[in-house]
Design a protein around this motif. Structure first.
Motif, PDB file in Angstrom:
ATOM      1  N   LEU D  49       1.045  -1.101  -0.472  1.00  0.00           N
ATOM      2  CA  LEU D  49      -0.349  -0.002  -0.347  1.00  0.00           C
ATOM      3  C   LEU D  49       0.791   1.027  -0.066  1.00  0.00           C
ATOM      4  CD1 LEU D  49      -2.744   1.127   0.038  1.00  0.00           C
ATOM      5  CD2 LEU D  49      -3.135   1.309   2.766  1.00  0.00           C
ATOM      6  N   TYR D  50       2.020   1.472   0.872  1.00  0.00           N
ATOM      7  CA  TYR D  50       2.832   2.416   0.638  1.00  0.00           C
ATOM      8  C   TYR D  50       3.798   2.085  -0.613  1.00  0.00           C
ATOM      9  CZ  TYR D  50       7.113   5.339   2.491  1.00  0.00           C
ATOM     10  OH  TYR D  50       7.985   6.307   3.060  1.00  0.00           O
ATOM     11  N   GLU D  51       4.048   1.455  -0.791  1.00  0.00           N
ATOM     12  CA  GLU D  51       5.216   1.051  -1.836  1.00  0.00           C
ATOM     13  C   GLU D  51       3.999   0.762  -3.543  1.00  0.00           C
ATOM     14  OE1 GLU D  51       7.219  -1.839  -1.860  1.00  0.00           O
ATOM     15  OE2 GLU D  51       8.532  -0.802  -0.305  1.00  0.00           O
ATOM     16  N   ASN D  52       2.607   1.682  -3.351  1.00  0.00           N
ATOM     17  CA  ASN D  52       1.462   1.496  -4.476  1.00  0.00           C
ATOM     18  C   ASN D  52       2.066   0.357  -5.605  1.00  0.00           C
ATOM     19  OD1 ASN D  52       0.014   2.306  -5.985  1.00  0.00           O
ATOM     20  ND2 ASN D  52       0.282   4.090  -6.742  1.00  0.00           N
ATOM     21  N   ASP D  53       1.867  -1.143  -4.955  1.00  0.00           N
ATOM     22  CA  ASP D  53       2.574  -2.562  -4.822  1.00  0.00           C
ATOM     23  C   ASP D  53       0.800  -2.983  -5.222  1.00  0.00           C
ATOM     24  OD1 ASP D  53       3.516  -4.658  -6.713  1.00  0.00           O
ATOM     25  OD2 ASP D  53       4.558  -5.400  -4.778  1.00  0.00           O
ATOM     26  N   TRP D  54       0.825  -3.229  -6.615  1.00  0.00           N
ATOM     27  CA  TRP D  54      -0.782  -3.611  -6.675  1.00  0.00           C
ATOM     28  C   TRP D  54      -0.778  -4.394  -8.115  1.00  0.00           C
ATOM     29  CZ3 TRP D  54      -3.239  -1.660 -11.138  1.00  0.00           C
ATOM     30  CH2 TRP D  54      -3.111  -0.574 -11.747  1.00  0.00           C
ATOM     31  N   VAL D  55      -2.264  -5.311  -8.207  1.00  0.00           N
ATOM     32  CA  VAL D  55      -2.339  -6.040  -9.714  1.00  0.00           C
ATOM     33  C   VAL D  55      -3.906  -5.956 -10.221  1.00  0.00           C
ATOM     34  CG1 VAL D  55      -2.234  -8.497  -8.024  1.00  0.00           C
ATOM     35  CG2 VAL D  55      -2.045  -7.965 -10.349  1.00  0.00           C
ATOM     36  N   LYS D  56      -4.290  -5.224 -10.998  1.00  0.00           N
ATOM     37  CA  LYS D  56      -6.353  -6.476 -11.920  1.00  0.00           C
ATOM     38  C   LYS D  56      -6.178  -7.371 -11.078  1.00  0.00           C
ATOM     39  CE  LYS D  56      -9.613  -4.433 -13.462  1.00  0.00           C
ATOM     40  NZ  LYS D  56     -10.473  -4.237 -14.998  1.00  0.00           N
ATOM     41  N   LEU D  57      -7.702  -7.798 -10.756  1.00  0.00           N
ATOM     42  CA  LEU D  57      -7.452  -8.874 -10.157  1.00  0.00           C
ATOM     43  C   LEU D  57      -8.865  -9.531 -11.523  1.00  0.00           C
ATOM     44  CD1 LEU D  57      -7.311  -9.626  -6.756  1.00  0.00           C
ATOM     45  CD2 LEU D  57      -5.765  -9.933  -8.744  1.00  0.00           C
ATOM     46  N   ASP D  58      -9.062 -10.370 -11.929  1.00  0.00           N
ATOM     47  CA  ASP D  58     -10.024 -10.667 -12.825  1.00  0.00           C
ATOM     48  C   ASP D  58     -10.929 -12.343 -13.222  1.00  0.00           C
ATOM     49  OD1 ASP D  58      -8.479 -11.957 -13.606  1.00  0.00           O
ATOM     50  OD2 ASP D  58      -8.564 -10.141 -15.843  1.00  0.00           O
ATOM     51  N   GLY D  59     -11.130 -12.449 -13.456  1.00  0.00           N
ATOM     52  CA  GLY D  59     -11.972 -13.877 -14.027  1.00  0.00           C
ATOM     53  C   GLY D  59     -10.339 -14.716 -13.679  1.00  0.00           C
ATOM     54  N   ASP D  60      -9.469 -14.297 -14.590  1.00  0.00           N
ATOM     55  CA  ASP D  60      -8.743 -15.117 -15.297  1.00  0.00           C
ATOM     56  C   ASP D  60      -7.706 -15.435 -14.372  1.00  0.00           C
ATOM     57  OD1 ASP D  60      -9.084 -15.774 -17.295  1.00  0.00           O
ATOM     58  OD2 ASP D  60      -7.849 -14.726 -18.665  1.00  0.00           O
ATOM     59  N   SER D  61      -7.301 -14.195 -13.099  1.00  0.00           N
ATOM     60  CA  SER D  61      -5.567 -14.157 -12.020  1.00  0.00           C
ATOM     61  C   SER D  61      -6.760 -15.014 -10.585  1.00  0.00           C
ATOM     62  CB  SER D  61      -5.619 -12.655 -11.804  1.00  0.00           C
ATOM     63  OG  SER D  61      -7.277 -12.018 -12.062  1.00  0.00           O
ATOM     64  N   ILE D  62      -8.273 -15.075 -11.054  1.00  0.00           N
ATOM     65  CA  ILE D  62      -8.233 -15.826  -9.472  1.00  0.00           C
ATOM     66  C   ILE D  62      -8.665 -17.101  -9.865  1.00  0.00           C
ATOM     67  CG2 ILE D  62      -9.079 -14.392  -8.094  1.00  0.00           C
ATOM     68  CD1 ILE D  62     -12.279 -14.969  -9.019  1.00  0.00           C
ATOM     69  N   SER D  63      -8.549 -17.947 -11.533  1.00  0.00           N
ATOM     70  CA  SER D  63      -8.550 -19.408 -11.246  1.00  0.00           C
ATOM     71  C   SER D  63      -7.747 -20.403 -10.584  1.00  0.00           C
ATOM     72  CB  SER D  63      -8.411 -19.510 -12.982  1.00  0.00           C
ATOM     73  OG  SER D  63      -8.761 -20.729 -13.555  1.00  0.00           O
ATOM     74  N   GLY D  64      -8.478 -21.711 -10.133  1.00  0.00           N
ATOM     75  CA  GLY D  64      -7.560 -22.110  -9.455  1.00  0.00           C
ATOM     76  C   GLY D  64      -7.236 -22.595  -8.261  1.00  0.00           C
ATOM     77  N   LEU D  65      -7.763 -20.725  -7.760  1.00  0.00           N
ATOM     78  CA  LEU D  65      -7.327 -19.993  -6.188  1.00  0.00           C
ATOM     79  C   LEU D  65      -8.329 -21.487  -5.094  1.00  0.00           C
ATOM     80  CD1 LEU D  65      -6.483 -16.469  -6.188  1.00  0.00           C
ATOM     81  CD2 LEU D  65      -5.175 -18.042  -5.954  1.00  0.00           C
ATOM     82  N   LEU D  66      -9.429 -21.971  -5.233  1.00  0.00           N
ATOM     83  CA  LEU D  66      -9.853 -22.151  -3.992  1.00  0.00           C
ATOM     84  C   LEU D  66      -9.178 -23.554  -3.264  1.00  0.00           C
ATOM     85  CD1 LEU D  66     -12.710 -22.710  -2.758  1.00  0.00           C
ATOM     86  CD2 LEU D  66     -13.096 -24.440  -4.780  1.00  0.00           C
ATOM     87  N   HIS D  67      -8.149 -24.450  -3.761  1.00  0.00           N
ATOM     88  CA  HIS D  67      -7.624 -24.769  -3.227  1.00  0.00           C
ATOM     89  C   HIS D  67      -5.957 -24.733  -2.874  1.00  0.00           C
ATOM     90  CE1 HIS D  67      -7.026 -26.568  -7.497  1.00  0.00           C
ATOM     91  NE2 HIS D  67      -5.471 -26.609  -6.922  1.00  0.00           N
ATOM     92  N   LYS D  68      -5.677 -23.377  -3.441  1.00  0.00           N
ATOM     93  CA  LYS D  68      -3.962 -23.435  -2.903  1.00  0.00           C
ATOM     94  C   LYS D  68      -4.005 -22.918  -2.005  1.00  0.00           C
ATOM     95  CE  LYS D  68      -2.803 -22.452  -7.761  1.00  0.00           C
ATOM     96  NZ  LYS D  68      -2.674 -21.545  -8.727  1.00  0.00           N
ATOM     97  N   GLY D  69      -2.990 -22.712  -1.058  1.00  0.00           N
ATOM     98  CA  GLY D  69      -2.639 -22.758   0.327  1.00  0.00           C
ATOM     99  C   GLY D  69      -1.460 -21.026   0.334  1.00  0.00           C
ATOM    100  N   GLY D  70      -1.790 -20.388   0.691  1.00  0.00           N
ATOM    101  CA  GLY D  70      -1.048 -19.091   0.570  1.00  0.00           C
ATOM    102  C   GLY D  70      -1.516 -18.245   0.554  1.00  0.00           C
ATOM    103  N   THR D  71      -0.985 -17.125  -0.104  1.00  0.00           N
ATOM    104  CA  THR D  71      -2.077 -15.936  -0.436  1.00  0.00           C
ATOM    105  C   THR D  71      -1.143 -15.438  -2.077  1.00  0.00           C
ATOM    106  OG1 THR D  71      -2.333 -13.076  -0.755  1.00  0.00           O
ATOM    107  CG2 THR D  71      -1.184 -14.809   1.180  1.00  0.00           C
ATOM    108  N   MET D  72      -2.051 -15.686  -3.016  1.00  0.00           N
ATOM    109  CA  MET D  72      -0.848 -14.969  -4.543  1.00  0.00           C
ATOM    110  C   MET D  72      -1.218 -13.331  -4.312  1.00  0.00           C
ATOM    111  SD  MET D  72      -4.053 -14.237  -7.005  1.00  0.00           S
ATOM    112  CE  MET D  72      -4.244 -13.511  -7.390  1.00  0.00           C
ATOM    113  N   LEU D  73      -1.605 -12.401  -3.130  1.00  0.00           N
ATOM    114  CA  LEU D  73      -1.255 -11.357  -2.829  1.00  0.00           C
ATOM    115  C   LEU D  73      -0.331 -11.381  -2.200  1.00  0.00           C
ATOM    116  CD1 LEU D  73      -4.538  -9.992  -2.988  1.00  0.00           C
ATOM    117  CD2 LEU D  73      -3.424  -9.505  -4.977  1.00  0.00           C
ATOM    118  N   TYR D  74       0.901 -12.217  -1.894  1.00  0.00           N
ATOM    119  CA  TYR D  74       1.615 -12.084  -0.896  1.00  0.00           C
ATOM    120  C   TYR D  74       1.215 -11.256   0.585  1.00  0.00           C
ATOM    121  CZ  TYR D  74       3.904 -12.713  -4.958  1.00  0.00           C
ATOM    122  OH  TYR D  74       4.237 -13.320  -6.506  1.00  0.00           O
ATOM    123  N   SER D  75       2.163 -11.179   1.532  1.00  0.00           N
ATOM    124  CA  SER D  75       2.196 -11.043   3.020  1.00  0.00           C
ATOM    125  C   SER D  75       2.778 -10.559   3.155  1.00  0.00           C
ATOM    126  CB  SER D  75       0.822 -12.021   3.527  1.00  0.00           C
ATOM    127  OG  SER D  75       0.803 -11.147   5.118  1.00  0.00           O
TER     128      SER D  75
END
Lengths: 365, 365, 365, 365
Positions: D49-75
């Motif tokens: 948020l401080y460094e203005n580091d972002w990505v747009k999310l859409d249907g493609d970027s969240i495909s297959g996320l349901l069974h994945k551990g971790g966080t695709m947005l990093y932490s």
């Protein structure tokens, strides 16, 4: 290392199989990082080759592939460019359109084509090799019934899934004094049934290679009852055959003009045993659950080995060959030899069957 | 089939290993159902042989064993009747009490003794064979480092557990831009680390057989960062060694006079990489999770094969031998040959390491 | 603590369900260690009560039960002593033989009878309570459709198995551009389908509670194609119904006079969608794989809570009651209230269905 | 449905936890398909948020996320923009840079910010809400110790992993007559230890909430020996405390000036029990294996519910609130109330502990 190769293609054909994605990953990683080749993924098998449907593969596109089932390049089950259904003058006719495939490879500047597939896919691979395409083939059969190689990826995962299913069915069999039948894949070769049956503690294993007498299976069940075990678990390969003729199973959806066919030998075995032995019997058809999902650790390693060995073959200029595993060594054999060779079947007198019989597993013979 | 054998004994020694129970089951099932032998289970390894601690095995006692980890006969880790700690005149002294073992076998009318174990256990087995005991040996080492046989049971399960752990650590590594280190078993041989590392998609694998330069490992991590992958997963065999000398790790419980020792190379690797690369690093020591639990389908089959082959050896009168797997064939070798033979190590120039390097895995060399 | 109880009985009835063994273990452990009661296991449900078939339970007999599927006391599916098939004068007739059961309990000096089962089993439990037997009931339904309690054990395990199956089918669906249909349990209530469908990322969920229009399901599939996703995964509860009438599925084994019936709605859905959408469609019927095998951690805890709460009810003298879970609190309700109460169904307008719709899951309505 | 919202942001903070990806997926799917909002993923938590580091999310970027551990947005674990380490005049100083975050949100035209995290992350969320940012908060704690909500996602998965580990350790404990200690997460609350201990059949459970007397734990072990069970399995929450003072564990890498600290109470418990009871004792520290990997079916459903409920809160304009689960109902509470509220701890006299004691589990009290 320097080669004349600049760009390779890769495609998958036939039914999906755990390990396809790791092969794609291994070929791509090795090609890019070791040799600096470009990698083109042809999508949907030969159909994609005909339709020029492809995608460029790089480090990003193969990230996370190792533990994924299926194939990121998609597959088509039956398409054969040497006998392909196309429209001509408003009619659908079968034609040899393989030249379109050869042309598309040229247009894409693909120097070597890596083709992963089973019998049908590799027969076409051989035919493309005959037409001058530089082909490296990688075998894929979940049934593990290829004579030219000792083990194929996917098989270990399928056996693992079937074994877990047997563990589950055991508790139900015991709780209800039932005969639980599990039908697994293997139309022509009984490897999955044999391995899963041993690993899952089956009381009988019925295989395509050993025609069974249902009364001998029933004897085993009765023998167990005498030992106080009033339940049994049976594994049936889908190609298992009773000694007294073919099984025909029809499933009819009553309100539909089109009957749906469904694997049936498992049902018949359950049905017949219930009648003979008196215990309730139930059949479970494992079906697609054996094909999908994350590959086992063994299959991840094996498929990676196939992929890396395939690239090595290309580097050495050994085109027209299929990668094989012999003992613990990666090797290769000519597609001309491989295609048409009799499949590898369970030996009814081999060590594994003998061993299974030694611990009391019945085969109905 | 007729043999002169009427009663056999069976025992397990050394650390537990998935597959021990299936071996016991296979030997017992085959002995009883094929040959009508009686089966005596000696409990707690050689300690039980000395103390005459045994149980009769039959169909009931081995029911449900196939999918169970551990050993129903218990094990002892270090007891050696040829050098055994006993009380004598109020003092504890080491003595050769092997004659007591021989006597107890005679009293129990045991014709053949089946001994399952690792190096230490089988050295004693050889020594009992030298004293005239009819011994059939079955190798057990989760590390898969026995030169006399191609694969031992338990190994596949351990690799599977380590691979699943790597799958888990991957998601954390990626989410937090971390270096995650997994320390697996393998004090002298790096087979588990090598196989799990390939199957689990590790970025570096550190093995006892390939002394590592931590800066070369760090280079790999930095190379990944340049490709936009700001995380790495490292597998470390517990016997891995840095090129610049031994690692000594001490863990001290501050309020205790007795320090507890704990595997340490994984910690050191994490520690060093954090310093060099700047990413947070974390170590996980898989430890006993690799040894326990239900055997994989492959290990259930393999251990059953070992058990049945052992009985066959006894039937053929081939005493003093150990069952082996050569290629895909069950075979055997003399205990005299087996004991003292150099262990089977990862070949730093072998196909598997070369293959791993081809897909970009670093070994620190 | 002191009670007037000296000896209790315990039995399981109806289809097996992960958690039965942990309940038996919890009741037995608590009864013995906290109150010093003796515990008698009646085998095979009411059939065993009629035939006086029992076993004494102690610490040894329940060892290792926690993670085992099925029921160590066996079960019978349909036996009802109030309407029981017995031979009389050479003919099989239905009679009320419940007095035999009451007598047998008296002969065994059983003070309280713990009965674990579903609707049928507990209806008889109520009837025995009416005859003066001190009954404590524990509900068992894998479908989780009991109105009197919030969650029943076994359900979480079944959902987990179905979710894992969906994960596997997904990779095949994607690789082959297919519609994969998974039929799960739930003849009257769609809880398993609803939960597994959400957890497994299904594109459509068809439930008994929401009659479906196949064309609306097809619309969802077509909508996905437009987004570039040429595959879909559908979960179907076995009691799902098309809006335009009943499904009748017949399966006929051609060479047999006795047709085998097999769950069919999954087949019909696949069949119909293939016709409408053009994609290949395949159905998998999960069947018994949902019932057997080791209970999940949640179900182990829940079943243990039911077991301990049941003993507590007995200690407090609250006979004729069934243990329930309300929110996070163990409670109880009278069997008189429980039996005949309408089952708990999925609310077509409830939060869970609304939530599923919010993320785009179709229900065919 | 129409809202004034056009674009939302979403971020994850704190340690990773199974379920984060399904939350991101649920929020994104609902936002796009139900309301037509745009979705911006802020990467690396507040740091992004401080460094203005972002990505747009859409249907493609969240495909297959349901069974994945971790966080695709990093932490990021510790970053707090209200007290942030920045360079100023060549020195690193802590400053309040929260205005930069507010600015960046404005620049990105983000109308509502969805923040998923634990205590630290949500404290900042509250502070941003105070500064006028429209915040919707979603709680994340694998320890399940949040008073404002009944269950948090990730917990069920962690308990499952720990239970499976206990299943493995059991077989080793039994085979070697050992005391096996498993240290699990839970610095302040013992929920994972309590649940896993019950599900995994532990003989003793040591929790932060119940200071333990090691001699009482040893008594339990001795009691088991008298019953013929010469082994025990102990679960220890990492915050467990002996009644006689703090544990200090130091681990020193001998050839390094920087000691590495490692969780230590599990080691101490094993060490002490080995001394008192005489059995060999071994400790396993589960560590990161509890945090990573695919979420369980329960956690996939729960996290999806949180995500959808969060969007609903935004639609209703209920900013400054955190989504909660109350009984089986999704609800919400003000961040002002939530932050600072005492955490939810295991009640030493609650039903679950009482139940565990009823089946003989020792807590050392």
């Amino acid at each position: 290392m320097k080669t004349n190769i600049k760009r390779i293609g890769i495609m998958t054909g036939g039914g999906d199989c755990p390990g396809l994605n790791p092969v794609i990953r291994a070929v791509t990683k090795t090609a890019i990082s070791q040799y600096g080749w470009e990698v083109i993924g042809i999508r949907n098998g030969y159909k994609g080759l005909y339709e020029n449907d492809w995608v460029k593969l790089d480090g990003d596109s193969i990230s996370g592939l190792l533990h994924k089932g299926g194939t990121m390049l998609y597959s088509s089950n039956k398409d054969n460019l040497f006998h392909y259904l196309v429209e001509e003058n408003g009619e659908m006719v079968y034609k040899d359109v393989s030249d379109v495939g050869v042309e598309n490879l040229k247009k894409l500047d693909i120097d070597v084509m890596f083709i992963i597939g089973g019998d049908g896919t590799l027969t076409s691979a051989r035919d493309f090799a005959r037409k001058g395409v530089k082909v490296i083939a990688i075998p894929k059969t979940i049934d593990n019934d290829l004579a030219s190689t000792d083990t194929t990826f996917g098989f270990n995962t399928a056996v693992g899934v079937a074994t877990e299913a047997l563990d589950r069915l055991h508790t139900t069999a015991m709780s209800h004094h039932r005969i639980m039948v599990l039908e697994v894949m293997g139309r022509y070769a009984g490897w999955i049934a044999l391995h899963a049956g041993i690993a899952g503690g089956a009381d009988a294993i019925l295989l395509p290679e050993i025609p069974y007498d249902i009364h001998k299976v029933a004897e085993k069940i009765e023998e167990r009852k005498k030992q106080g075990k009033n339940f049994s678990v049976i594994v049936v390969g889908e190609g298992a055959k009773p000694i007294d003729g073919e099984v025909v199973v029809r499933e009819v959806i009553a309100d539909s003009p089109d009957p749906i066919r469904l694997g049936g030998i498992g049902l018949k075995v359950a049905h017949d045993l219930e009648k003979i032995c008196g215990n309730e019997a139930r059949a479970t058809i494992l079906g697609h659950l054996q094909r999908g999902g994350s590959p086992s650790s063994s299959d991840r390693i094996l498929s990676t080995r196939y992929g890396v060995a395939a690239v090595k073959l290309a580097v050495e200029g050994k085109f027209g060959n299929m990668v094989t595993l012999r003992g613990d060594t990666m090797s290769y054999d000519s597609l001309e030899n491989v295609i048409g060779r009799k499949s590898k079947n369970v030996n009814p007198n081999g060590e594994l069957v003998e061993m299974a019989k030694a611990i009391g597993i019945a085969f109905g013979d």
